[in-house]
Design a protein around this motif. Structure first.
Motif, PDB file in Angstrom:
ATOM      1  N   ARG A   1       0.802  -1.223   0.000  1.00 19.94           N
ATOM      2  CA  ARG A   1       0.000   0.000   0.000  1.00 19.94           C
ATOM      3  C   ARG A   1       0.844   1.288   0.000  1.00 19.94           C
ATOM      4  O   ARG A   1       0.359   2.356   0.342  1.00 19.94           O
ATOM      5  CB  ARG A   1      -0.982   0.027   1.169  1.00 19.94           C
ATOM      6  CG  ARG A   1      -1.911  -1.162   1.215  1.00 19.94           C
ATOM      7  CD  ARG A   1      -3.013  -0.952   2.222  1.00 19.94           C
ATOM      8  NE  ARG A   1      -3.738  -2.146   2.554  1.00 19.94           N
ATOM      9  CZ  ARG A   1      -4.616  -2.757   1.779  1.00 19.94           C
ATOM     10  NH1 ARG A   1      -4.874  -2.292   0.587  1.00 19.94           N
ATOM     11  NH2 ARG A   1      -5.230  -3.844   2.178  1.00 19.94           N
ATOM     12  N   ALA A   2       2.111   1.177  -0.375  1.00 18.71           N
ATOM     13  CA  ALA A   2       2.977   2.359  -0.420  1.00 18.71           C
ATOM     14  C   ALA A   2       2.653   3.190  -1.654  1.00 18.71           C
ATOM     15  O   ALA A   2       2.383   2.662  -2.723  1.00 18.71           O
ATOM     16  CB  ALA A   2       4.443   1.948  -0.450  1.00 18.71           C
TER      17      ALA A   2
ATOM     18  N   ASP B   1      -0.708  -5.409   6.921  1.00 17.90           N
ATOM     19  CA  ASP B   1      -1.036  -3.980   6.974  1.00 17.90           C
ATOM     20  C   ASP B   1      -0.432  -3.312   8.209  1.00 17.90           C
ATOM     21  O   ASP B   1       0.135  -2.223   8.126  1.00 17.90           O
ATOM     22  CB  ASP B   1      -2.550  -3.771   6.956  1.00 17.90           C
ATOM     23  CG  ASP B   1      -3.156  -4.012   5.589  1.00 17.90           C
ATOM     24  OD1 ASP B   1      -2.409  -4.055   4.595  1.00 17.90           O
ATOM     25  OD2 ASP B   1      -4.392  -4.167   5.517  1.00 17.90           O
ATOM     26  N   ALA B   2      -0.555  -3.962   9.358  1.00 16.12           N
ATOM     27  CA  ALA B   2      -0.027  -3.389  10.605  1.00 16.12           C
ATOM     28  C   ALA B   2       1.494  -3.270  10.555  1.00 16.12           C
ATOM     29  O   ALA B   2       2.058  -2.228  10.907  1.00 16.12           O
ATOM     30  CB  ALA B   2      -0.459  -4.236  11.796  1.00 16.12           C
TER      31      ALA B   2
ATOM     32  N   SER C   1       3.376  -3.225   7.911  1.00 13.13           N
ATOM     33  CA  SER C   1       3.798  -2.325   6.841  1.00 13.13           C
ATOM     34  C   SER C   1       3.965  -0.906   7.379  1.00 13.13           C
ATOM     35  O   SER C   1       4.968  -0.247   7.123  1.00 13.13           O
ATOM     36  CB  SER C   1       2.783  -2.349   5.697  1.00 13.13           C
ATOM     37  OG  SER C   1       3.180  -1.459   4.679  1.00 13.13           O
ATOM     38  N   SER C   2       2.989  -0.465   8.139  1.00 12.17           N
ATOM     39  CA  SER C   2       3.073   0.872   8.745  1.00 12.17           C
ATOM     40  C   SER C   2       4.267   0.954   9.694  1.00 12.17           C
ATOM     41  O   SER C   2       5.009   1.940   9.694  1.00 12.17           O
ATOM     42  CB  SER C   2       1.795   1.180   9.514  1.00 12.17           C
ATOM     43  OG  SER C   2       0.708   1.236   8.634  1.00 12.17           O
ATOM     44  N   ALA C   3       4.456  -0.083  10.500  1.00 13.28           N
ATOM     45  CA  ALA C   3       5.576  -0.095  11.453  1.00 13.28           C
ATOM     46  C   ALA C   3       6.918  -0.080  10.720  1.00 13.28           C
ATOM     47  O   ALA C   3       7.838   0.648  11.114  1.00 13.28           O
ATOM     48  CB  ALA C   3       5.473  -1.318  12.358  1.00 13.28           C
TER      49      ALA C   3
ATOM     50  N   LYS D   1       7.554   1.099   7.736  1.00  8.22           N
ATOM     51  CA  LYS D   1       7.766   2.416   7.115  1.00  8.22           C
ATOM     52  C   LYS D   1       8.319   3.406   8.133  1.00  8.22           C
ATOM     53  O   LYS D   1       9.267   4.148   7.850  1.00  8.22           O
ATOM     54  CB  LYS D   1       6.468   2.932   6.501  1.00  8.22           C
ATOM     55  CG  LYS D   1       6.074   2.237   5.213  1.00  8.22           C
ATOM     56  CD  LYS D   1       4.765   2.797   4.681  1.00  8.22           C
ATOM     57  CE  LYS D   1       4.316   2.067   3.451  1.00  8.22           C
ATOM     58  NZ  LYS D   1       3.471   0.926   3.723  1.00  8.22           N
ATOM     59  N   ARG D   2       7.734   3.425   9.318  1.00  6.35           N
ATOM     60  CA  ARG D   2       8.231   4.328  10.373  1.00  6.35           C
ATOM     61  C   ARG D   2       9.645   3.956  10.781  1.00  6.35           C
ATOM     62  O   ARG D   2      10.499   4.826  10.974  1.00  6.35           O
ATOM     63  CB  ARG D   2       7.296   4.300  11.575  1.00  6.35           C
ATOM     64  CG  ARG D   2       5.943   4.916  11.231  1.00  6.35           C
ATOM     65  CD  ARG D   2       5.211   5.383  12.414  1.00  6.35           C
ATOM     66  NE  ARG D   2       6.072   6.271  13.190  1.00  6.35           N
ATOM     67  CZ  ARG D   2       5.682   6.882  14.281  1.00  6.35           C
ATOM     68  NH1 ARG D   2       4.470   6.731  14.713  1.00  6.35           N
ATOM     69  NH2 ARG D   2       6.499   7.660  14.952  1.00  6.35           N
TER      70      ARG D   2
END
Length: 166
Positions: free
Chosen positions: A90-91, A147-148, A150-152, A154-155
């Motif tokens: 989802r980037a 999904d969870a 992926s966000s982690a 990225k940060r």
């Protein structure tokens, strides 16, 4: 197809409704599809992964045709690629993450490749305990966990990039 013992594979399939990238782990007797990516940036993401791996001599083409491209990934980088594919899920800015991935493989971020491997292992383990929604094919990493994380990731990658100035 020739599969190695406990090898990692990345596959691009072009279909009428668009492309998909599959990330597989397995051996000749058993292949597990760990993750599937699809969407408008799928071809671009696949190309960036293969180009970065090729610069390291870490991607071996097993089968290349108009409809499917199958590459074996060098064993030490297989888990890193899997975690990277979770990161780009989802980037919007594939170029930014492709640059980070290339720098990671070049060794700019010491120790981070090992951390990526642990992220992949964590995603697989968490997915074993996460109830799956039966909607078509099942993958080793559930969409909720992907999904969870992926966000982690990225940060995590953003922070790491700031610690190692260019």
């Amino acid at each position: 197809m020739l599969y190695n013992e406990h090898a990692y594979y990345i596959i691009l399939r072009r279909k009428n409704r668009g492309s998909e990238v599959l990330y597989n782990i397995g051996s000749e007797s058993s292949i597990t599809t760990v993750l599937r990516l699809s969407g408008k940036n799928t071809d671009k993401a696949f190309r960036s992964v293969i180009e970065a791996l090729a610069r390291q001599g870490a991607a071996i083409p097993l089968r290349v045709s108009d409809s499917e491209q199958v590459y074996s990934i060098r064993e030490d980088l297989g888990p890193v690629v899997g975690a990277y594919l979770i990161l780009i899920r989802r980037a919007r800015n594939i170029e930014k993450w492709g640059k980070f991935f290339g720098e990671l493989l070049d060794g700019r971020y010491a120790g981070v490749a090992k951390a990526f491997s642990v992220f992949l292992e964590m995603a697989i383990e968490l997915s074993k305990t996460t109830p799956s929604r039966k909607r078509g094919r099942d993958y080793a990493i559930s969409s909720v966990v992907a999904d969870a994380l992926s966000s982690a990731l990225k940060r995590f990658a953003d922070r790491i990039a700031k610690v190692y100035p260019g």
